[in-house]
Design an enzyme around this catalytic site. Structure first.
Site, PDB file in Angstrom:
ATOM      1  N   GLY A  42     -62.494   2.933  -7.533  1.00  0.00           N
ATOM      2  CA  GLY A  42     -61.734   2.853  -8.782  1.00  0.00           C
ATOM      3  C   GLY A  42     -62.184   3.889  -9.807  1.00  0.00           C
ATOM      4  N   ASP A  89     -60.038 -10.794 -11.648  1.00  0.00           N
ATOM      5  CA  ASP A  89     -59.176  -9.716 -12.102  1.00  0.00           C
ATOM      6  C   ASP A  89     -60.014  -8.884 -13.062  1.00  0.00           C
ATOM      7  OD1 ASP A  89     -56.697  -8.478 -11.698  1.00  0.00           O
ATOM      8  OD2 ASP A  89     -56.011  -9.093 -13.673  1.00  0.00           O
ATOM      9  N   THR A  90     -59.884  -7.567 -12.940  1.00  0.00           N
ATOM     10  CA  THR A  90     -60.719  -6.666 -13.731  1.00  0.00           C
ATOM     11  C   THR A  90     -59.859  -5.650 -14.442  1.00  0.00           C
ATOM     12  OG1 THR A  90     -62.610  -6.889 -12.242  1.00  0.00           O
ATOM     13  CG2 THR A  90     -62.530  -4.887 -13.566  1.00  0.00           C
ATOM     14  N   THR A 147     -59.495 -12.042  -2.169  1.00  0.00           N
ATOM     15  CA  THR A 147     -59.437 -10.587  -2.239  1.00  0.00           C
ATOM     16  C   THR A 147     -59.366 -10.004  -0.835  1.00  0.00           C
ATOM     17  OG1 THR A 147     -60.503  -8.600  -3.142  1.00  0.00           O
ATOM     18  CG2 THR A 147     -61.944 -10.241  -2.173  1.00  0.00           C
ATOM     19  N   ASN A 148     -58.870  -8.785  -0.744  1.00  0.00           N
ATOM     20  CA  ASN A 148     -58.978  -8.039   0.513  1.00  0.00           C
ATOM     21  C   ASN A 148     -59.719  -6.743   0.270  1.00  0.00           C
ATOM     22  OD1 ASN A 148     -58.027  -9.440   2.725  1.00  0.00           O
ATOM     23  ND2 ASN A 148     -55.898  -9.180   2.059  1.00  0.00           N
ATOM     24  N   LYS A 197     -75.422  -0.518  -9.915  1.00  0.00           N
ATOM     25  CA  LYS A 197     -74.175  -1.106 -10.423  1.00  0.00           C
ATOM     26  C   LYS A 197     -74.152  -2.622 -10.231  1.00  0.00           C
ATOM     27  CE  LYS A 197     -69.215  -1.171  -9.820  1.00  0.00           C
ATOM     28  NZ  LYS A 197     -68.093  -0.898  -8.939  1.00  0.00           N
ATOM     29  N   LYS A 228     -65.449  -5.203  -2.986  1.00  0.00           N
ATOM     30  CA  LYS A 228     -65.732  -6.350  -3.857  1.00  0.00           C
ATOM     31  C   LYS A 228     -66.393  -7.471  -3.069  1.00  0.00           C
ATOM     32  CE  LYS A 228     -61.829  -6.304  -6.978  1.00  0.00           C
ATOM     33  NZ  LYS A 228     -60.739  -7.189  -7.394  1.00  0.00           N
TER      34      LYS A 228
HETATM   35  P1  IMP Z   1     -58.609  -5.397  -9.754  1.00  0.00           P
HETATM   36  O1  IMP Z   1     -58.500  -6.449 -10.759  1.00  0.00           O
HETATM   37  O2  IMP Z   1     -59.834  -5.525  -8.951  1.00  0.00           O
HETATM   38  O3  IMP Z   1     -57.364  -5.244  -8.954  1.00  0.00           O
HETATM   39  O4  IMP Z   1     -58.876  -4.018 -10.460  1.00  0.00           O
HETATM   40  C1  IMP Z   1     -57.954  -3.421 -11.312  1.00  0.00           C
HETATM   41  C2  IMP Z   1     -58.248  -1.940 -11.376  1.00  0.00           C
HETATM   42  O5  IMP Z   1     -59.546  -1.708 -11.905  1.00  0.00           O
HETATM   43  C3  IMP Z   1     -58.182  -1.178 -10.063  1.00  0.00           C
HETATM   44  O6  IMP Z   1     -57.614   0.079 -10.325  1.00  0.00           O
HETATM   45  C4  IMP Z   1     -59.605  -1.002  -9.635  1.00  0.00           C
HETATM   46  O7  IMP Z   1     -59.790   0.173  -8.920  1.00  0.00           O
HETATM   47  C5  IMP Z   1     -60.307  -0.954 -10.976  1.00  0.00           C
HETATM   48  N1  IMP Z   1     -61.631  -1.569 -10.834  1.00  0.00           N
HETATM   49  C6  IMP Z   1     -61.905  -2.881 -10.620  1.00  0.00           C
HETATM   50  N2  IMP Z   1     -63.231  -3.062 -10.523  1.00  0.00           N
HETATM   51  C7  IMP Z   1     -63.790  -1.836 -10.678  1.00  0.00           C
HETATM   52  C8  IMP Z   1     -65.130  -1.376 -10.645  1.00  0.00           C
HETATM   53  O8  IMP Z   1     -66.092  -2.108 -10.450  1.00  0.00           O
HETATM   54  N3  IMP Z   1     -65.308  -0.059 -10.829  1.00  0.00           N
HETATM   55  C9  IMP Z   1     -64.283   0.812 -11.036  1.00  0.00           C
HETATM   56  N4  IMP Z   1     -63.017   0.435 -11.055  1.00  0.00           N
HETATM   57  C10 IMP Z   1     -62.769  -0.885 -10.881  1.00  0.00           C
END
Ligand code: IMP
Length: 188
Positions: A147, A66-67, A5-6, A169, A10
């Site tokens: 996010g 991935d989220t 990750t960058n 959190k 996170k």
């Molecule tokens: P990624 O998988 O971390 O790239 O996240 C995908 C999307 O979900 C991005 O728009 C992030 O801003 C959002 N996101 C990921 N983790 C969180 C969190 O803990 N809180 C709020 N938004 C998140």
């Protein structure tokens, strides 16, 4: 161990959860400036894609996450497309605005954050999942985080992740739960 990750937020969150037991290096720390493909249509697929990419290039143990934010009334959207919900090049503000607009007038505000971590350790692949259930607020509640944090309220709490702050959190989040499973596995 490399955390693919960058995202400084996170890296800081996960490092704090590991309590200094494992030194994490970000992509920047190892000099990786590649735009790692995330073209799968599931969180599992994307996490594995990123972890495999780093493992192939650096040969070290690594993990990637991935989220997605899965909203019940939208059949699980934006899900794996959460980062670009409002279209390519749009930021968190635009993504949140789009979600609030989509949910206007809807009484079912249930949602969940889901994180999948893919670990490659000694050449073997493992997946860990963390979920936090909650609901989408009608309006932003600003504070810490990033996010969708200003509009997500976890079940059992009165305020958004943003208003609750990183300390709370980090104890209950989707990522915390996935990282707990990862740490438990690494300890064994
Ligand atoms: P990624 O998988 O971390 O790239 O996240 C995908 C999307 O979900 C991005 O728009 C992030 O801003 C959002 N996101 C990921 N983790 C969180 C969190 O803990 N809180 C709020 N938004 C998140």
């Amino acid at each position: 161990m490399i955390f693919a990750t960058n995202n400084a937020h996170k890296l800081q969150e996960v490092s704090a959860m590991l309590g200094g037991k494992i030194e994490l290096k970000s992509l920047r720390d190892v000099g990786c400036t590649d735009d790692i493909p995330e073209t799968a249509d599931t969180l599992e697929g994307n996490a594995l894609m990123k972890a495999r990419y780093i493992h192939e290039r650096y040969g070290t143990d690594c993990f990637a996450d991935d989220t997605g934010l899965e909203v019940a009334a939208l059949n699980g959207a934006p899900g794996v497309y959460s980062a670009r919900y409002a279209g390519p090049g749009h930021d968190s503000e635009a993504n949140m605005q789009k979600l609030l607009t989509e949910l206007e007038g809807k009484s079912d505000r249930r949602a969940q954050f889901r994180t999948v971590i893919a670990l490659i350790k000694e050449g073997k692949e493992y997946l860990f999942e963390g979920i936090v259930t909650g609901s989408i607020l009608e309006e932003r509640e600003e504070g810490e985080g990033f996010g969708y944090d200003p509009i997500f309220r976890p079940d059992g709490y009165e305020h958004s992740f943003a208003r609750l702050g990183d300390k709370v959190k980090n104890q209950i989040s989707h990522r915390a739960r996935a990282v707990e499973k990862l740490v438990e596995f690494l300890k064994q």
